[in-house]
Motif scaffolding. Structure first.
Motif, mmCIF file in Angstrom:
data_model
loop_
_atom_site.group_PDB
_atom_site.id
_atom_site.type_symbol
_atom_site.label_atom_id
_atom_site.label_comp_id
_atom_site.label_asym_id
_atom_site.label_seq_id
_atom_site.Cartn_x
_atom_site.Cartn_y
_atom_site.Cartn_z
ATOM 1 N N ARG A 150 9.169 0.080 -7.309
ATOM 2 C CA ARG A 150 10.176 -0.571 -6.464
ATOM 3 C C ARG A 150 11.586 -0.104 -6.828
ATOM 4 N NH1 ARG A 150 9.029 -5.043 -3.337
ATOM 5 N NH2 ARG A 150 6.929 -5.914 -3.483
ATOM 6 N N ARG A 151 11.788 0.209 -8.090
ATOM 7 C CA ARG A 151 13.120 0.639 -8.543
ATOM 8 C C ARG A 151 13.481 2.032 -8.040
ATOM 9 N NH1 ARG A 151 14.016 0.864 -14.498
ATOM 10 N NH2 ARG A 151 16.149 1.157 -13.796
ATOM 11 N N THR A 152 12.520 2.781 -7.511
ATOM 12 C CA THR A 152 12.795 4.146 -7.056
ATOM 13 C C THR A 152 13.698 4.165 -5.835
ATOM 14 O OG1 THR A 152 10.867 4.233 -5.566
ATOM 15 C CG2 THR A 152 10.516 4.871 -7.882
ATOM 16 N N GLY A 153 13.711 3.084 -5.066
ATOM 17 C CA GLY A 153 14.460 3.059 -3.823
ATOM 18 C C GLY A 153 13.610 3.369 -2.605
ATOM 19 N N LEU A 154 12.302 3.546 -2.803
ATOM 20 C CA LEU A 154 11.420 3.758 -1.662
ATOM 21 C C LEU A 154 11.402 2.512 -0.782
ATOM 22 C CD1 LEU A 154 8.285 5.435 -3.306
ATOM 23 C CD2 LEU A 154 9.735 6.465 -1.540
ATOM 24 N N PRO A 155 11.249 2.694 0.528
ATOM 25 C CA PRO A 155 11.072 1.516 1.388
ATOM 26 C C PRO A 155 9.775 0.808 1.035
ATOM 27 C CG PRO A 155 10.631 3.551 2.600
ATOM 28 C CD PRO A 155 11.216 3.960 1.290
ATOM 29 N N ALA A 156 9.688 -0.460 1.379
ATOM 30 C CA ALA A 156 8.538 -1.268 0.974
ATOM 31 C C ALA A 156 7.216 -0.673 1.450
ATOM 32 C CB ALA A 156 8.698 -2.691 1.512
ATOM 33 N N HIS A 157 7.219 -0.080 2.642
ATOM 34 C CA HIS A 157 5.958 0.449 3.162
ATOM 35 C C HIS A 157 5.483 1.693 2.409
ATOM 36 C CE1 HIS A 157 8.855 2.964 5.512
ATOM 37 N NE2 HIS A 157 7.931 3.890 5.307
ATOM 38 N N GLY A 158 6.346 2.262 1.557
ATOM 39 C CA GLY A 158 5.954 3.444 0.810
ATOM 40 C C GLY A 158 5.540 3.172 -0.624
ATOM 41 N N VAL A 159 5.674 1.930 -1.078
ATOM 42 C CA VAL A 159 5.417 1.598 -2.482
ATOM 43 C C VAL A 159 3.956 1.839 -2.854
ATOM 44 C CG1 VAL A 159 5.318 -0.285 -4.161
ATOM 45 C CG2 VAL A 159 7.362 0.024 -2.742
ATOM 46 N N THR A 160 3.035 1.308 -2.059
ATOM 47 C CA THR A 160 1.613 1.452 -2.415
ATOM 48 C C THR A 160 1.169 2.911 -2.348
ATOM 49 O OG1 THR A 160 0.958 0.936 -0.130
ATOM 50 C CG2 THR A 160 1.011 -0.881 -1.723
ATOM 51 N N GLY A 161 1.726 3.676 -1.405
ATOM 52 C CA GLY A 161 1.383 5.095 -1.327
ATOM 53 C C GLY A 161 1.849 5.853 -2.554
ATOM 54 N N ALA A 162 3.049 5.531 -3.044
ATOM 55 C CA ALA A 162 3.559 6.187 -4.245
ATOM 56 C C ALA A 162 2.719 5.826 -5.464
ATOM 57 C CB ALA A 162 5.019 5.800 -4.471
ATOM 58 N N ILE A 163 2.333 4.556 -5.555
ATOM 59 C CA ILE A 163 1.471 4.132 -6.662
ATOM 60 C C ILE A 163 0.150 4.885 -6.618
ATOM 61 C CG2 ILE A 163 0.147 2.185 -7.594
ATOM 62 C CD1 ILE A 163 2.453 0.359 -6.686
ATOM 63 N N SER A 164 -0.422 5.005 -5.438
ATOM 64 C CA SER A 164 -1.687 5.727 -5.298
ATOM 65 C C SER A 164 -1.532 7.193 -5.688
ATOM 66 C CB SER A 164 -2.196 5.625 -3.852
ATOM 67 O OG SER A 164 -2.512 4.301 -3.515
ATOM 68 N N ALA A 165 -0.471 7.825 -5.218
ATOM 69 C CA ALA A 165 -0.264 9.242 -5.518
ATOM 70 C C ALA A 165 -0.199 9.491 -7.018
ATOM 71 C CB ALA A 165 1.017 9.740 -4.846
ATOM 72 N N VAL A 166 0.552 8.668 -7.723
ATOM 73 C CA VAL A 166 0.742 8.881 -9.156
ATOM 74 C C VAL A 166 -0.491 8.459 -9.947
ATOM 75 C CG1 VAL A 166 2.079 8.233 -11.188
ATOM 76 C CG2 VAL A 166 3.247 8.663 -9.012
ATOM 77 N N PHE A 167 -0.970 7.256 -9.715
ATOM 78 C CA PHE A 167 -1.979 6.722 -10.631
ATOM 79 C C PHE A 167 -3.407 7.097 -10.259
ATOM 80 C CE2 PHE A 167 1.805 4.499 -11.749
ATOM 81 C CZ PHE A 167 1.749 4.526 -13.140
ATOM 82 N N GLN A 168 -3.650 7.484 -9.017
ATOM 83 C CA GLN A 168 -4.951 8.074 -8.732
ATOM 84 C C GLN A 168 -5.015 9.501 -9.283
ATOM 85 O OE1 GLN A 168 -6.722 7.438 -4.882
ATOM 86 N NE2 GLN A 168 -5.816 5.410 -4.701
ATOM 87 N N PHE A 169 -3.884 10.196 -9.281
ATOM 88 C CA PHE A 169 -3.830 11.494 -9.967
ATOM 89 C C PHE A 169 -4.114 11.319 -11.450
ATOM 90 C CE2 PHE A 169 -0.674 13.481 -12.842
ATOM 91 C CZ PHE A 169 -1.333 14.688 -13.062
ATOM 92 N N VAL A 170 -3.451 10.347 -12.088
ATOM 93 C CA VAL A 170 -3.650 10.130 -13.524
ATOM 94 C C VAL A 170 -5.107 9.748 -13.803
ATOM 95 C CG1 VAL A 170 -2.959 8.800 -15.549
ATOM 96 C CG2 VAL A 170 -1.246 9.465 -13.855
ATOM 97 N N TYR A 171 -5.662 8.893 -12.942
ATOM 98 C CA TYR A 171 -7.052 8.474 -13.104
ATOM 99 C C TYR A 171 -7.988 9.689 -13.075
ATOM 100 C CZ TYR A 171 -11.545 6.287 -11.962
ATOM 101 O OH TYR A 171 -12.862 5.908 -11.954
ATOM 102 N N GLY A 172 -7.798 10.552 -12.095
ATOM 103 C CA GLY A 172 -8.643 11.741 -12.003
ATOM 104 C C GLY A 172 -8.443 12.685 -13.170
ATOM 105 N N TYR A 173 -7.198 12.921 -13.541
ATOM 106 C CA TYR A 173 -6.897 13.838 -14.634
ATOM 107 C C TYR A 173 -7.468 13.307 -15.947
ATOM 108 C CZ TYR A 173 -4.218 17.519 -16.961
ATOM 109 O OH TYR A 173 -3.861 18.639 -17.677
#
Length: 255
Positions: A150-173
């Motif tokens: 949320r602190r990134t400044g992304l609009p609310a509708h983009g928060v879950t997508g950003a979380i998925s991008a980062v932490f699903q990558f980390v999960y796979g890696y």
């Protein structure tokens, strides 16, 4: 088919009023409690893996009967959920309200911690996909992740997508990395020796040699003298790409 549906409909130890219960009433074995059982479960899962874990094996490690364990948990699933959340309790969580800390640094801290957790506990990734992950430690981690994004400044509708991008990558890696080090341990060699032996076998095979040859310049440019250095470099660069993507999407939303 009915039994399969019942298993699929199972909720969570955290929703069934059992997570905080000390036992089932009087007569519990002395010197045993849920925290002790969970601690030993984590240790056994680390040492022997998820496939070999059983309530009977746990009871033997605790030097009690299997029925004694059932004073504190109803099922093996309940116990694995407790172990999963206990592992999440190992994560160091940054404070999103710390005004002097950049969200990028906090996001990297969370991502690096999650990666290390997945590697340290190779059994964690399949359980994270099996259960709801709503224990107190898991929720604390999820909450801090959300607050940092949320602190990134992304609009609310983009928060879950950003979380998925980062932490699903980390999960796979982290999952693949954990599997690699498990194979290395089973082979009884160092990660670097395992990598050299594997690459030699691939280069010597006519079916795979061409692919390796085409990748030599990439491998050389990748850098790193050890497997650990190569893994760290790739992880860091990939995470930087994701951070840059978040920054780009923030700028796009501002125009």
């Amino acid at each position: 088919m009915v039994k399969a549906a019942q298993r699929a409909a199972r909720t969570s130890v955290w929703l069934e009023g059992k997570a905080r219960r000390g036992g089932r009433g009087g007569g519990q074995p002395s010197g045993l409690d849920r925290d002790r059982i969970t601690e030993v479960t984590v240790r056994l899962l680390d040492a022997e893996g998820l496939d070999k874990f059983s309530m009977r094996r746990l009871a033997a490690e605790l030097n009690v009967t299997a029925m004694s364990v059932y004073w504190y948990v109803d099922t093996k699933d309940d116990l694995l959920e407790l172990a999963l959340d206990a592992a999440f309790g190992e994560l160091a969580l940054p404070d999103p309200d710390a005004g002097d800390e950049d969200w990028r640094d906090q996001l990297r801290t969370l991502a690096a911690g999650y990666r290390a957790l997945l590697v340290r506990h190779a059994w964690l990734s399949p359980l994270a996909g099996r259960y709801l992950n709503i224990g107190p430690h898991s929720l604390a981690f999820s909450r801090q992740v959300q607050r940092v994004i949320r602190r990134t400044g992304l609009p609310a509708h983009g928060v879950t997508g950003a979380i998925s991008a980062v932490f699903q990558f980390v999960y796979g890696y982290g999952t693949i990395e954990g599997h690699f080090f498990a194979r290395v341990a089973d082979a009884g060699v160092t990660a670097d020796d395992y990598f050299r032996q594997a690459m030699s076998a691939v280069v010597d095979s006519p079916d795979t040699a061409d692919v390796v040859h085409e990748s030599r310049d990439i491998m050389a440019a990748r850098g790193g003298d050890t497997v650990a250095e190569m893994l760290d470099r790739d992880f860091t660069f990939a995470l930087d790409l994701l951070v840059a993507g978040i920054e780009a999407m923030v700028k796009r939303s501002e125009t």
